[in-house]
Structures are given as C-alpha cells and as structure tokens.
Scaffold this motif. Structure first.
Motif, PDB file in Angstrom:
ATOM      1  N   TYR A 169     -52.833  29.113  40.379  1.00 13.77           N
ATOM      2  CA  TYR A 169     -51.685  29.145  41.289  1.00 13.77           C
ATOM      3  C   TYR A 169     -51.217  30.574  41.548  1.00 13.77           C
ATOM      4  O   TYR A 169     -50.702  30.886  42.628  1.00 13.77           O
ATOM      5  N   LYS A 170     -51.412  31.453  40.577  1.00  8.96           N
ATOM      6  CA  LYS A 170     -50.950  32.840  40.712  1.00  8.96           C
ATOM      7  C   LYS A 170     -51.518  33.518  41.945  1.00  8.96           C
ATOM      8  O   LYS A 170     -50.923  34.479  42.465  1.00  8.96           O
ATOM      9  N   TYR A 171     -52.656  33.054  42.460  1.00  8.21           N
ATOM     10  CA  TYR A 171     -53.238  33.657  43.653  1.00  8.21           C
ATOM     11  C   TYR A 171     -52.321  33.537  44.869  1.00  8.21           C
ATOM     12  O   TYR A 171     -52.391  34.356  45.791  1.00  8.21           O
ATOM     13  N   PHE A 172     -51.470  32.531  44.884  1.00 11.52           N
ATOM     14  CA  PHE A 172     -50.581  32.328  46.031  1.00 11.52           C
ATOM     15  C   PHE A 172     -49.549  33.444  46.162  1.00 11.52           C
ATOM     16  O   PHE A 172     -48.899  33.567  47.199  1.00 11.52           O
ATOM     17  N   ASN A 173     -49.399  34.236  45.121  1.00  7.12           N
ATOM     18  CA  ASN A 173     -48.438  35.337  45.156  1.00  7.12           C
ATOM     19  C   ASN A 173     -49.041  36.624  45.715  1.00  7.12           C
ATOM     20  O   ASN A 173     -48.414  37.670  45.704  1.00  7.12           O
ATOM     21  N   THR A 174     -50.258  36.542  46.238  1.00 10.70           N
ATOM     22  CA  THR A 174     -50.966  37.706  46.767  1.00 10.70           C
ATOM     23  C   THR A 174     -50.398  38.117  48.125  1.00 10.70           C
ATOM     24  O   THR A 174     -50.373  37.319  49.054  1.00 10.70           O
ATOM     25  N   ARG A 175     -49.963  39.346  48.235  1.00  7.53           N
ATOM     26  CA  ARG A 175     -49.385  39.816  49.499  1.00  7.53           C
ATOM     27  C   ARG A 175     -50.453  40.294  50.475  1.00  7.53           C
ATOM     28  O   ARG A 175     -50.277  40.193  51.695  1.00  7.53           O
ATOM     29  N   SER A 176     -51.549  40.837  49.948  1.00  9.25           N
ATOM     30  CA  SER A 176     -52.633  41.283  50.827  1.00  9.25           C
ATOM     31  C   SER A 176     -53.941  41.306  50.038  1.00  9.25           C
ATOM     32  O   SER A 176     -53.934  41.374  48.803  1.00  9.25           O
ATOM     33  N   TYR A 177     -55.039  41.253  50.777  1.00 11.84           N
ATOM     34  CA  TYR A 177     -56.359  41.265  50.154  1.00 11.84           C
ATOM     35  C   TYR A 177     -57.322  41.939  51.126  1.00 11.84           C
ATOM     36  O   TYR A 177     -57.237  41.734  52.336  1.00 11.84           O
TER      37      TYR A 177
END
Length: 269
Positions: free
Chosen positions: A198-206
């Motif tokens: 779930y922590k991936y949903f907190n990604t602002r940019s990639y």
C-alpha cells in the motif's frame, strides 16, 4: 488535475486543514450546498477506516462509473499475486499489441517488449497508465475479459456487492459500475491486507524510461496526513477520488465521485 477542478475536493482540503481535526471532513461534505441537486453524477462517503463507521454519505450506494479508480482493484489483484509468490517485483510481463494499443493515458510501451511488475505498480499509481494495466491483466489472467471476472470475484469476496468490473483500467464500459460505498470498502481493504505494498500509493512521482510521471492525486504533499490513494476521470464518470487520511490517531477513507470542472462549478462551492 488541480484541486480547483474538484468541487467537493476543495471542501475536503479545507476540512483537512482545520484544527478541529480529521472528523471535520464529514461536516464539510454534509454542509455543502445542495450537492446532489447541483450535480446528478455526485456521490460521496466518508468512513472511519478503523471501525467502518459511516461519518457522511450522499448517494453512497448509487451506481457510478469508476474510471481510473478501477486501478485500485487491478493493483489489489496484483498484490494478491505478489503475496502468493506467483510474481515478484522484478517479474517481466510481456507487452502485447493489444496492450500497447490502449489509448492514453499510457506509458507508450512497445509491442513485444516487457514491463517489470514494480514499474507497472508505479505507472498505475502515478501516471494511471492504461497500457500498463492491460499488461498486468494479460499476464495474470490471459485477457482483459478474464481479468475483469477475477476483479469482480475479488470485489464480491471483499463485500463490494454493487460493483462489476469489465476491464483493468476504467476506460469507458457501460457495464463497469461501482458505488462510493464499495470504493470506500476497497480503500480500507487494500491497506489492511497489503500494508507492505500500500505504501506505493504515497508516491508523488516516478521516473520511467527517462520520463518523470507525477501523481494525479494532488492532495499528496498538500494535505497533512493524506497518503493516497487514486483519482479517475472519464466524461461519463466526472472526476473521482478515493483518498486515505491519517491524523491525530484518527484515520478515514473518503470517496467523492462525479466531481465537476470549471469556474462555474467552483462558484457553487
């Protein structure tokens, strides 16, 4: 997609910033003037993520089009595969001609190439890439149609009784429907079951292939406590948002469906 385009979302942002605390979200939504009358597509719900208590609801069980919030379930199924060990973050998934041909938003994948599972996760969460969604579906189930059945079966297992999926990305399909209540349930379930992913949903940019992809969820980094999860838009659905907020030992999942754009809408709020 700026916050100014999301009528009810502006209320969410204002409520989140109030010192009275996270529960004020429900008050802000409930007191919004004639929300249902102003926009027939609108539906919303605010749920205590820990207890499931409904803090606010308006048309919460009315069927709506999910648009790219569909990708929450696509990722849920992918996380199941990761948890079961059938794929890893480094598994390379083949890109078919059909997947590469999905309309934007997309990564621009090449036919015959491959996409790592980890890159696919980031692509869905940030850029909301439709081609990457189809790559996932075909790798797991062989086709979008078969994957749609898997998604719907998973939805039923979670308790989403009023949701039917036909594709993994949310591109228009009149038979792909959901409700605000069901999406709130999914928003709670995905973080409860898969805290590691779930922590991936907190990604602002990639950055992928040298291109930076910013997250469409503009609440991230702007509203204290927001850690995801997904936005969506089609002409039929309007602007959709499923978001999670943790603050002051409280946690809520809020869903707004059918947000409208334009200055005329903002004046109503």
């Amino acid at each position: 997609m700026g916050l100014r385009k999301f009528g009810p979302f502006g209320r969410l942002k204002k409520a989140f910033g109030q010192a009275v605390g996270i529960i004020a979200v429900s008050v802000a939504l409930a007191t919004a003037p004639s929300v249902a009358e102003a926009n027939s597509k609108y539906a919303g719900i605010v749920v205590d993520a820990k207890t499931g208590k409904v803090l606010y609801a308006n048309n919460a069980n009315a069927r709506r089009y999910p648009a790219s919030t569909t990708k929450i379930m696509t990722l849920y199924v992918l996380f199941e595969e990761l948890e079961a060990g059938r794929v890893s973050l480094n598994t390379k998934m083949k890109v078919s001609r059909y997947a590469a041909g999905r309309p934007p938003t997309k990564l621009g994948l090449r036919v015959g190439g491959s996409l790592r599972v980890k890159d696919a996760i980031y692509a869905l969460i940030t850029k909301s890439a439709n081609d990457a969604s189809t790559v996932i579906a075909e790798h797991i189930s062989g086709s979008e149609k078969a994957f749609g059945r898997r998604m719907t079966q998973t939805a039923r297992a979670i308790g989403m009784r009023n949701t039917t999926f036909r594709n993994p990305h949310g591109l228009p399909n009149s038979k792909q429907v959901t409700t605000a209540a069901d999406l709130a349930l999914l928003g709670r379930a995905i973080q409860d079951r898969f805290p590691k992913y779930y922590k991936y949903f907190n990604t602002r940019s990639y950055t992928y292939a040298g291109r930076r992809m910013g997250n469409h969820n503009k609440l991230l980094g702007r509203v204290r406590g927001v850690d995801g999860i997904k936005t969506g838009y089609t002409n039929a659905s309007g602007f959709n948002l499923v978001t999670n907020v943790k603050r002051d030992n409280r946690q809520i999942v809020a869903v707004v469906l059918g947000g409208r754009t334009g200055k005329s809408v903002m004046r109503r709020w």
